[in-house]
Design a protein around this motif. Sequence first.
Motif, PDB file in Angstrom:
ATOM      1  N   VAL A  84       0.851  -1.187   0.000  1.00 52.46           N
ATOM      2  CA  VAL A  84       0.000   0.000   0.000  1.00 52.46           C
ATOM      3  C   VAL A  84       0.886   1.237   0.000  1.00 52.46           C
ATOM      4  N   ASP A  85       0.794   1.992  -1.090  1.00 51.46           N
ATOM      5  CA  ASP A  85       1.574   3.222  -1.207  1.00 51.46           C
ATOM      6  C   ASP A  85       0.845   4.424  -0.617  1.00 51.46           C
ATOM      7  N   ALA A  86      -0.487   4.435  -0.714  1.00 50.09           N
ATOM      8  CA  ALA A  86      -1.256   5.587  -0.230  1.00 50.09           C
ATOM      9  C   ALA A  86      -2.663   5.140   0.156  1.00 50.09           C
ATOM     10  N   VAL A  87      -3.189   5.784   1.196  1.00 49.22           N
ATOM     11  CA  VAL A  87      -4.576   5.616   1.611  1.00 49.22           C
ATOM     12  C   VAL A  87      -5.222   6.989   1.503  1.00 49.22           C
ATOM     13  N   LEU A  88      -6.243   7.106   0.658  1.00 48.10           N
ATOM     14  CA  LEU A  88      -6.748   8.428   0.291  1.00 48.10           C
ATOM     15  C   LEU A  88      -8.006   8.848   1.028  1.00 48.10           C
ATOM     16  N   VAL A  89      -8.600   7.977   1.823  1.00 53.51           N
ATOM     17  CA  VAL A  89      -9.815   8.342   2.575  1.00 53.51           C
ATOM     18  C   VAL A  89      -9.718   7.763   3.983  1.00 53.51           C
ATOM     19  N   GLU A  90     -10.521   8.349   4.875  1.00 54.15           N
ATOM     20  CA  GLU A  90     -10.610   7.872   6.249  1.00 54.15           C
ATOM     21  C   GLU A  90     -11.983   7.263   6.508  1.00 54.15           C
ATOM     22  N   LYS A  91     -12.083   6.542   7.600  1.00 53.29           N
ATOM     23  CA  LYS A  91     -13.369   5.955   7.978  1.00 53.29           C
ATOM     24  C   LYS A  91     -14.408   7.067   8.194  1.00 53.29           C
ATOM     25  N   GLY A  92     -15.605   6.822   7.715  1.00 51.97           N
ATOM     26  CA  GLY A  92     -16.683   7.785   7.883  1.00 51.97           C
ATOM     27  C   GLY A  92     -16.812   8.788   6.764  1.00 51.97           C
ATOM     28  N   GLU A  93     -15.863   8.810   5.847  1.00 43.70           N
ATOM     29  CA  GLU A  93     -15.905   9.761   4.730  1.00 43.70           C
ATOM     30  C   GLU A  93     -16.850   9.270   3.638  1.00 43.70           C
ATOM     31  N   PHE A  94     -17.495  10.234   2.978  1.00 41.45           N
ATOM     32  CA  PHE A  94     -18.350   9.919   1.835  1.00 41.45           C
ATOM     33  C   PHE A  94     -17.498   9.941   0.575  1.00 41.45           C
ATOM     34  N   VAL A  95     -17.673   8.922  -0.273  1.00 41.97           N
ATOM     35  CA  VAL A  95     -16.903   8.840  -1.511  1.00 41.97           C
ATOM     36  C   VAL A  95     -17.849   8.635  -2.690  1.00 41.97           C
ATOM     37  N   ARG A  96     -17.397   9.009  -3.868  1.00 42.49           N
ATOM     38  CA  ARG A  96     -18.148   8.803  -5.104  1.00 42.49           C
ATOM     39  C   ARG A  96     -17.647   7.549  -5.819  1.00 42.49           C
ATOM     40  N   LYS A  97     -18.520   7.016  -6.650  1.00 37.37           N
ATOM     41  CA  LYS A  97     -18.126   5.857  -7.444  1.00 37.37           C
ATOM     42  C   LYS A  97     -16.883   6.188  -8.270  1.00 37.37           C
ATOM     43  N   GLY A  98     -15.877   5.310  -8.176  1.00 35.63           N
ATOM     44  CA  GLY A  98     -14.638   5.505  -8.931  1.00 35.63           C
ATOM     45  C   GLY A  98     -13.537   6.167  -8.153  1.00 35.63           C
ATOM     46  N   ASP A  99     -13.845   6.736  -6.983  1.00 34.78           N
ATOM     47  CA  ASP A  99     -12.789   7.351  -6.176  1.00 34.78           C
ATOM     48  C   ASP A  99     -11.787   6.288  -5.714  1.00 34.78           C
ATOM     49  N   VAL A 100     -10.494   6.635  -5.713  1.00 41.11           N
ATOM     50  CA  VAL A 100      -9.461   5.705  -5.261  1.00 41.11           C
ATOM     51  C   VAL A 100      -9.439   5.682  -3.725  1.00 41.11           C
ATOM     52  N   ILE A 101      -9.517   4.485  -3.180  1.00 40.09           N
ATOM     53  CA  ILE A 101      -9.495   4.326  -1.719  1.00 40.09           C
ATOM     54  C   ILE A 101      -8.078   3.965  -1.259  1.00 40.09           C
ATOM     55  N   CYS A 102      -7.507   2.941  -1.879  1.00 39.52           N
ATOM     56  CA  CYS A 102      -6.134   2.521  -1.572  1.00 39.52           C
ATOM     57  C   CYS A 102      -5.338   2.437  -2.879  1.00 39.52           C
ATOM     58  N   GLN A 103      -4.114   2.921  -2.840  1.00 43.64           N
ATOM     59  CA  GLN A 103      -3.238   2.872  -4.014  1.00 43.64           C
ATOM     60  C   GLN A 103      -2.060   1.953  -3.710  1.00 43.64           C
ATOM     61  N   LEU A 104      -1.943   0.888  -4.505  1.00 45.91           N
ATOM     62  CA  LEU A 104      -0.833  -0.035  -4.335  1.00 45.91           C
ATOM     63  C   LEU A 104       0.354   0.434  -5.175  1.00 45.91           C
ATOM     64  N   ALA A 105       1.518   0.002  -4.778  1.00 42.94           N
ATOM     65  CA  ALA A 105       2.729   0.317  -5.560  1.00 42.94           C
ATOM     66  C   ALA A 105       2.634  -0.362  -6.923  1.00 42.94           C
ATOM     67  N   THR A 106       2.969   0.372  -7.963  1.00 44.55           N
ATOM     68  CA  THR A 106       2.882  -0.189  -9.317  1.00 44.55           C
ATOM     69  C   THR A 106       4.068  -1.081  -9.649  1.00 44.55           C
ATOM     70  N   ASP A 107       5.172  -0.881  -8.923  1.00 43.97           N
ATOM     71  CA  ASP A 107       6.385  -1.673  -9.147  1.00 43.97           C
ATOM     72  C   ASP A 107       6.744  -1.680 -10.638  1.00 43.97           C
ATOM     73  N   ASP A 108       6.833  -2.870 -11.229  1.00 42.14           N
ATOM     74  CA  ASP A 108       7.228  -2.962 -12.638  1.00 42.14           C
ATOM     75  C   ASP A 108       6.027  -3.053 -13.575  1.00 42.14           C
ATOM     76  N   ARG A 109       4.820  -2.766 -13.030  1.00 39.63           N
ATOM     77  CA  ARG A 109       3.637  -2.896 -13.873  1.00 39.63           C
ATOM     78  C   ARG A 109       3.632  -1.870 -15.011  1.00 39.63           C
ATOM     79  N   GLU A 110       4.073  -0.652 -14.720  1.00 40.77           N
ATOM     80  CA  GLU A 110       4.113   0.359 -15.767  1.00 40.77           C
ATOM     81  C   GLU A 110       5.143  -0.005 -16.840  1.00 40.77           C
ATOM     82  N   ALA A 111       6.292  -0.529 -16.410  1.00 43.52           N
ATOM     83  CA  ALA A 111       7.322  -0.946 -17.373  1.00 43.52           C
ATOM     84  C   ALA A 111       6.818  -2.103 -18.222  1.00 43.52           C
TER      85      ALA A 111
END
Length: 354
Positions: A84-111
């Motif tokens: 997990v590289d980033a967590v973009l929301v906290e418990k209790g927050e309202f989110v919209r469809k498509g919002d990123v909740i957790c971002q994993l490291a891409t590592d070599d996926r982009e390459a």
Amino acid sequence: MRKSFLLAGGLFLLVVLWLVSGQFGDHDFVDSSVDILGGTAVDEIMTVRGRTITRQPYVSEVVISGRTEAVRSVAIKSQTDGRVDAVLVEKGEFVRKGDVICQLATDDREASLAEARALEAQRELEYRAAQELLDKGHRSKTQAAAARAQLDAARALVARREVELSYAALRAPFDGIIDDRPAEVGDYLQKGHVCAEIIDTDPYLVVGEVSERQVGKIRIGSEGTARLVDGTQVNGWVRYIAQSARADTRTFRIELEVPNPDGTLRDGVTAEIRIPVEKTQAFLLSRASLVLSDDGEVGVRVVENGRVRFYPVHILGDSNNGIWVDGVPEDATLITVGQEFVSEGQAVRVDLEG
């Protein structure tokens, strides 16, 4: 001396005569009292208060104990392994469809995606060249088909690499509230591990279990109301009735869908569901009007032709204004004050209210 004796004797005689006359006078008073009690006092008619009652429109309801429940609750799980590289929301927050909740490291996926796209470009050129040679007669159809197959494989590889890269961003599947978020920055999520849990807040459900005696009265689409334990009342419609009963209780699940645009409803709050099922006519009476007969039946006392009569009643339901009953003649004179102090057949006088 003799005069004194005579005077004393005379006084004694007068006293005796007075006592005798007083005794007979007392007997006359008691007799008259007995006559009064035996006549006017016993035969006096009791006065009660009453009012004329008439039937009013009444809608019978099925009342169900239930609770609120989110229409959807989903665990957002990782579809690939990664840190997990980033967590973009906290418990209790309202989110919209498509919002990123957790971002994993891409590592070599982009390459890997860039490599796949380069291969796709190469296969595109090879296929065009093979097609030109085929048109000039310098390549066979089999060789041209092989080039086309390699191009299709390269395109499929690009699509697979794009999907793998998209898995690194864990997104909300619909609008809602983040109810829990166990993942933290630095955690390593394996495929199937939970990043967060999201609850759909609009619409909401109020669910309950209805008995097998009453389930047949309810229809899909019927309007209903639910009163929460805090006094909040919400209106909705029946969206689901179970086709099979629970084995342990022989009851059927029903779901009342209610709007929740402001997100104030919460999951698991106790509620009372009321669903109107039948329109009829009934009497609305004060609860104080009900009495028990000598046989233990619940009913009311009315006055007919100047005498008290008891009618057992069937209780249909209750409201803030009183209790709804049936079983009493139309336009009956209901005793509202004094019903506890009279008995069947007793003659009474009625003082009508109003």
